[in-house]
Design an enzyme around this catalytic site. Structure first.
Site, mmCIF file in Angstrom:
data_model
loop_
_atom_site.group_PDB
_atom_site.id
_atom_site.type_symbol
_atom_site.label_atom_id
_atom_site.label_comp_id
_atom_site.label_asym_id
_atom_site.label_seq_id
_atom_site.Cartn_x
_atom_site.Cartn_y
_atom_site.Cartn_z
ATOM 1 N N LYS A 162 0.980 4.384 -2.747
ATOM 2 C CA LYS A 162 0.731 5.611 -2.283
ATOM 3 C C LYS A 162 2.073 6.624 -2.923
ATOM 4 O O LYS A 162 1.859 7.729 -3.400
ATOM 5 C CB LYS A 162 0.500 5.871 -0.834
ATOM 6 C CG LYS A 162 -0.853 5.185 -0.310
ATOM 7 C CD LYS A 162 -2.181 5.953 -1.227
ATOM 8 C CE LYS A 162 -3.565 5.345 -0.437
ATOM 9 N NZ LYS A 162 -4.670 5.914 -0.895
ATOM 10 N N TYR A 205 0.841 -1.201 -0.107
ATOM 11 C CA TYR A 205 -0.102 -0.028 0.128
ATOM 12 C C TYR A 205 0.775 1.340 0.006
ATOM 13 O O TYR A 205 0.680 2.121 -0.439
ATOM 14 C CB TYR A 205 -1.018 -0.141 1.329
ATOM 15 C CG TYR A 205 -1.808 1.163 1.291
ATOM 16 C CD1 TYR A 205 -2.882 1.552 0.820
ATOM 17 C CD2 TYR A 205 -1.224 2.035 2.701
ATOM 18 C CE1 TYR A 205 -3.473 2.744 1.386
ATOM 19 C CE2 TYR A 205 -1.963 3.040 3.029
ATOM 20 C CZ TYR A 205 -3.114 3.653 2.538
ATOM 21 O OH TYR A 205 -3.865 4.660 2.517
#
Ligand SMILES: NC(=O)c1ccc[n+]([C@@H]2O[C@H](COP(=O)([O-])OP(=O)(O)OC[C@H]3O[C@@H](n4cnc5c(N)ncnc54)[C@H](O)[C@@H]3O)[C@@H](O)[C@H]2O)c1
Length: 257
Positions: A151, A147
């Site tokens: 990002k 993740y």
């Protein structure tokens, strides 16, 4: 002051949490919403709570065919809030090639898929602004490795749009929230383990609390509004000071003299 009067605003993942708070905030400031979510009931609820008269699109942004079918219905757009994202994998030991791919698809590739469809409309109009919901995970490591990579990639993709399409009237920016009290998958799991998780996390935050969805919505509204006309390619960190320093560490070495 109604900063979004006569503006069409698409918010992805607008059924709950940060996306919902952003949609409601922008509607309050005059926006005509396109509420996109994979959960029909949540999307309908946001649209109704925003005062009615708003459009609802039901699609999963990771499903290219469903996304295309939904976005085919959009023929004009002033503001895109690209907000879908999330994580299910806490650390490197839990990661495998399949989950790595899934995390990148949800938090990075789906944002590209939406932009790929919406940017031509903005470029044809010679104006438009995009705000991405990134995360502090995009520049410090606090778990969720895939993740976090997604990002970080999202921030760089944002900069590409800002630089390449700035001359053609498009602004792109991001907000990077710290912990925000929502009911997303990871917070629900963490709260099952410890109902006091948000209160316990407060010590890491110089302002003494975690974020609320409205804190992030206010920053997104600023970046999307005309008053931010000279803000392009920015990553607005909205984390109560979390990444400005290591607050609990100071307690370890501060002396009286
Ligand atoms: N909550 C936090 O602490 C936090 C911190 C930093 C960044 N963020 C980011 O903020 C964004 C929103 O997170 P949240 O906490 O508000 O989540 P949330 O789960 O509260 O709300 C997300 C909404 O998006 C919808 N959604 C999720 N994936 C979708 C998809 N693929 N297609 C369509 N709809 C989808 C869900 O149905 C839900 O309505 C995410 O990008 C997340 O990574 C959250």
């Amino acid at each position: 002051m109604k900063r979004f009067e006569n503006r069409t605003v698409l918010v992805t993942g607008a059924g709950n949490g940060i996306g919902r708070a952003t949609a409601l905030r922008l509607a309050l400031e005059g926006a005509s919403l396109i509420v996109l979510d994979r959960e029909a009931a949540a999307a309908e609820r946001t649209a109704a709570d925003a005062g009615g008269g708003h459009r609802v699109l039901v699609a999963d942004t990771t499903d290219q065919a469903a996304l295309d079918a939904a976005l085919d219905q959009v023929d004009q757009l002033d503001v895109l809030v690209s907000n879908t994202g999330g994580t299910r994998v806490g650390n490197l030991d839990q990661l495998d090639p399949q989950s790595f791919d899934a995390e990148l698809t949800l938090s990075l590739k789906s944002a590209y898929a939406v932009c790929h469809r919406m940017l031509p409309l903005m470029l044809a109009a010679g104006k438009g602004t995009i705000v991405f919901t990134a995360s502090v995970n995009g520049f410090i490591h606090v778990g969720n490795p895939a993740y976090s990579a997604a990002k970080a990639g999202l921030l760089q993709f944002m900069r590409a749009i800002a630089v390449e399409y700035g001359p053609r009237g498009i602004r792109a920016n991001a907000v990077s929230p710290g912990s925000v009290r929502t009911s997303n998958h990871s917070w629900t799991r963490r709260q099952e383990k410890d109902p006091q998780v948000f209160e316990k996390l407060a010590k890491w935050y110089p302002v003494g609390r975690v974020g609320e969805p409205g804190d992030i919505a206010a920053a997104i509204a600023f970046l999307a509004a005309d008053e931010a006309a000279f803000v392009n390619g920015a990553n607005l960190v909205v984390d109560g000071g979390l990444t400005a320093g290591l607050a609990p560490m100071i307690k370890e070495f501060v002396t009286e003299d």
